[in-house]
Design an enzyme around this catalytic site. Structure first.
Site, PDB file in Angstrom:
ATOM      1  N   HIS A  67     -27.755  53.099 -26.128  1.00  0.00           N
ATOM      2  CA  HIS A  67     -28.737  51.971 -25.679  1.00  0.00           C
ATOM      3  C   HIS A  67     -30.017  52.584 -24.889  1.00  0.00           C
ATOM      4  O   HIS A  67     -29.985  53.700 -24.315  1.00  0.00           O
ATOM      5  CB  HIS A  67     -28.086  50.880 -24.784  1.00  0.00           C
ATOM      6  CG  HIS A  67     -28.757  49.795 -24.352  1.00  0.00           C
ATOM      7  ND1 HIS A  67     -29.414  48.997 -25.760  1.00  0.00           N
ATOM      8  CD2 HIS A  67     -29.377  49.265 -23.223  1.00  0.00           C
ATOM      9  CE1 HIS A  67     -30.202  48.034 -25.114  1.00  0.00           C
ATOM     10  NE2 HIS A  67     -30.277  48.158 -23.589  1.00  0.00           N
ATOM     11  N   HIS A  79     -35.877  46.542 -21.891  1.00  0.00           N
ATOM     12  CA  HIS A  79     -35.003  46.629 -22.719  1.00  0.00           C
ATOM     13  C   HIS A  79     -34.649  45.845 -23.825  1.00  0.00           C
ATOM     14  O   HIS A  79     -34.790  44.392 -23.254  1.00  0.00           O
ATOM     15  CB  HIS A  79     -33.735  47.619 -22.396  1.00  0.00           C
ATOM     16  CG  HIS A  79     -33.075  46.705 -21.574  1.00  0.00           C
ATOM     17  ND1 HIS A  79     -31.549  46.646 -21.650  1.00  0.00           N
ATOM     18  CD2 HIS A  79     -33.156  45.818 -20.621  1.00  0.00           C
ATOM     19  CE1 HIS A  79     -30.759  45.761 -21.058  1.00  0.00           C
ATOM     20  NE2 HIS A  79     -31.923  45.218 -20.123  1.00  0.00           N
ATOM     21  N   CYS A 168     -32.960  48.221 -30.299  1.00  0.00           N
ATOM     22  CA  CYS A 168     -33.593  48.910 -28.889  1.00  0.00           C
ATOM     23  C   CYS A 168     -34.320  50.043 -29.350  1.00  0.00           C
ATOM     24  O   CYS A 168     -35.166  50.565 -28.386  1.00  0.00           O
ATOM     25  CB  CYS A 168     -32.375  48.763 -27.949  1.00  0.00           C
ATOM     26  SG  CYS A 168     -31.113  49.828 -28.365  1.00  0.00           S
TER      27      CYS A 168
END
Length: 237
Positions: A67, A79, A168
């Protein structure tokens, strides 16, 4: 009643990568934890608040993927996270809490996400944070850190989501390098190609199709996939 959401398109706006100078890539590892005792020790360290710089690209490992986020300063990280909650309500108090796995999965299915701002602790979720590691792997030159942070801030809000084409990693690479790319997507597609090209996959597909036909009988719903899927894989390989 489901609120009407105006979602941004998949395509990020074009930018001039020469508008800002390259930022100095600095690799640091920093352990973020919710443990009170460790927090107290970290608070006493003079390096505690200077580990991250505004515009840094942060990455943390998850179970099946990595991530990514952009550090905005003052312990805040922007994010992109799949989240169904903005579709269900406009109440910011309900949307603000950390995205749960249920919200995330439903967001993936509904193809809706949010570029949101969370604390470093909530972003890391107990994992180790790697800073600007992608600078050494992406061929594009990194933009100035302040430009990176400003681009991230402009994208805060609801956005269309795609697991492969707008995730992301696309968000952070657009902000930091000017081009949305995803190495995770590239690795997945490369793996998929190798599976298709492996003729053993064709034989396995035929075997599974025959077993499915034997169990459920001859019908268009069983026979056609048994023939078409192996044939397509054979031709693609």
């Amino acid at each position: 009643m489901v609120p009407d959401l105006t979602l941004r398109a998949f395509r990020y706006p074009p930018i001039d990568i020469n508008s800002g100078g390259p930022s100095a890539a600095h690799l640091k590892r920093f352990e973020v934890t919710k443990s009170a005792s460790i927090w107290q020790l970290e608070e006493k360290s003079p390096a505690r608040c200077s580990v991250f710089r505004r515009g840094d690209l942060l990455e943390v490992p998850r179970t099946l993927f990595t991530h990514y986020g952009i550090y905005l300063g003052e312990n805040r990280v922007a994010h992109l996270v799949p989240d169904i909650m903005p579709v269900l309500t406009n109440n910011k108090q309900l949307i603000k809490p950390v995205v749960t796995n249920k919200r995330l999965i439903l967001g993936c299915i509904y193809k809706i996400a949010s570029v949101r701002v969370d604390s470093v602790e909530d972003f890391a979720y107990g994992a180790q944070i790697l800073v600007n590691d992608m600078d050494m792997q992406i061929k594009c030159q990194a933009l100035a850190n302040e430009d990176v942070a400003r681009r991230a801030e402009k994208l805060i809000g609801s956005i269309r989501y795609s697991l492969l084409w707008n995730n992301c990693e696309h968000f952070v690479t657009y902000c930091r390098y000017g081009t949305p790319v995803s190495r995770q997507t590239e690795r997945f597609c490369s793996c998929l190609k190798s599976i298709i090209r492996d003729q053993r996959s064709v034989a396995l597909t035929v075997l599974l199709g025959m077993m499915y036909t034997i169990c459920f009988g001859l019908a268009p719903s069983t026979t056609l996939p048994t023939i078409l899927i192996p044939f397509t894989m054979w031709m693609a390989g």
